[in-house]
Design an enzyme around this catalytic site. Sequence first.
Site, PDB file in Angstrom:
ATOM      1  CB  CYS A   8      -1.435  -0.724   1.179  1.00 32.42           C
ATOM      2  SG  CYS A   8      -0.264   0.105   3.018  1.00 32.42           S
ATOM      3  CG  ASN A  11       4.496  -1.362   5.400  1.00 29.37           C
ATOM      4  OD1 ASN A  11       5.788  -2.041   5.316  1.00 29.37           O
ATOM      5  ND2 ASN A  11       3.484  -2.274   4.843  1.00 29.37           N
ATOM      6  CB  CYS A  13      -3.760   1.657   7.333  1.00 33.67           C
ATOM      7  SG  CYS A  13      -3.678   4.063   7.731  1.00 33.67           S
ATOM      8  NE  ARG A  14      -4.601   1.633   1.721  1.00 33.16           N
ATOM      9  CZ  ARG A  14      -4.580   2.702   0.421  1.00 33.16           C
ATOM     10  NH1 ARG A  14      -5.164   2.195  -0.288  1.00 33.16           N
ATOM     11  NH2 ARG A  14      -3.207   2.986   0.499  1.00 33.16           N
ATOM     12  CB  SER A  15      -0.030  -3.459   2.724  1.00 34.65           C
ATOM     13  OG  SER A  15       0.965  -2.208   3.483  1.00 34.65           O
ATOM     14  CG  ASP A 122      -5.079   5.748   2.550  1.00 37.57           C
ATOM     15  OD1 ASP A 122      -5.720   5.834   3.346  1.00 37.57           O
ATOM     16  OD2 ASP A 122      -4.366   6.786   1.961  1.00 37.57           O
TER      17      ASP A 122
HETATM   18  P1  4NP Z   1      -1.919   2.717   4.498  1.00 39.41           P
HETATM   19  O1  4NP Z   1      -2.801   4.651   4.273  1.00 39.41           O
HETATM   20  O2  4NP Z   1      -0.697   2.913   2.557  1.00 39.41           O
HETATM   21  O3  4NP Z   1      -2.987   2.117   4.220  1.00 39.41           O
HETATM   22  O4  4NP Z   1      -0.645   2.738   4.907  1.00 39.41           O
HETATM   23  C1  4NP Z   1      -1.350   5.145   4.631  1.00 39.41           C
HETATM   24  C2  4NP Z   1      -0.965   5.367   5.497  1.00 39.41           C
HETATM   25  C3  4NP Z   1      -0.343   6.753   6.070  1.00 39.41           C
HETATM   26  C4  4NP Z   1      -0.695   7.552   4.457  1.00 39.41           C
HETATM   27  C5  4NP Z   1      -1.647   7.623   3.280  1.00 39.41           C
HETATM   28  C6  4NP Z   1      -1.765   6.568   3.408  1.00 39.41           C
HETATM   29  N1  4NP Z   1       0.385   8.982   4.736  1.00 39.41           N
HETATM   30  O5  4NP Z   1       0.103   9.706   3.539  1.00 39.41           O
HETATM   31  O6  4NP Z   1       1.097   9.451   6.253  1.00 39.41           O
END
Ligand code: 4NP
Length: 149
Positions: A8, A11, A13-15, A122
């Site tokens: 994702c 790294n 939240c989702r992955s 997201d």
């Molecule tokens: P992820 O979510 O891609 O599912 O881990 C996010 C976590 C942090 C950010 C964006 C998406 N960020 O912009 O900090």
Amino acid sequence: MKKILMVCLGNICRSPLAEGILKSKLNSKTFLVDSAGTSAYHVGELPDKRSIEVAKKHGLDITNQKARQFMIDDFETFDEIFVMDKSNYHNIIKKAKNDQQEKKVTMILNESFPNENKEVPDPYHGGEAGFENVYQMLDEACDIIAKRL
Ligand code: 4NP
């Protein structure tokens, strides 16, 4: 050993959820499941508290994970690379050096919704319901992946 990578943006939240869920459905002696982010924003961090919480609610502990950035070598190391959204897809694909590497990369929800290119939203800027929604989507997709593998 078959190796699978979940990707994702951050790294956190989702992955990490995808990694924890798929791991729980596969034999750890024959499968390695890892995750990475296309960005370096959160390298070294634990998964987001809300991901840890939703995983725990479903009986999974993901607190052994630490965020890392996707690297070119991952194309060699892993057999299959699942991405959460179109932005992840384009960011990874542009690093592939041949067709064989490109073919390793697919949108994870194409497992449950073939050819639809649906995205795992997201959840970072939303509330806890968003994390439960992500969990359910990933659980369904990982069930299909685990049965196929
Ligand atoms: P992820 O979510 O891609 O599912 O881990 C996010 C976590 C942090 C950010 C964006 C998406 N960020 O912009 O900090």
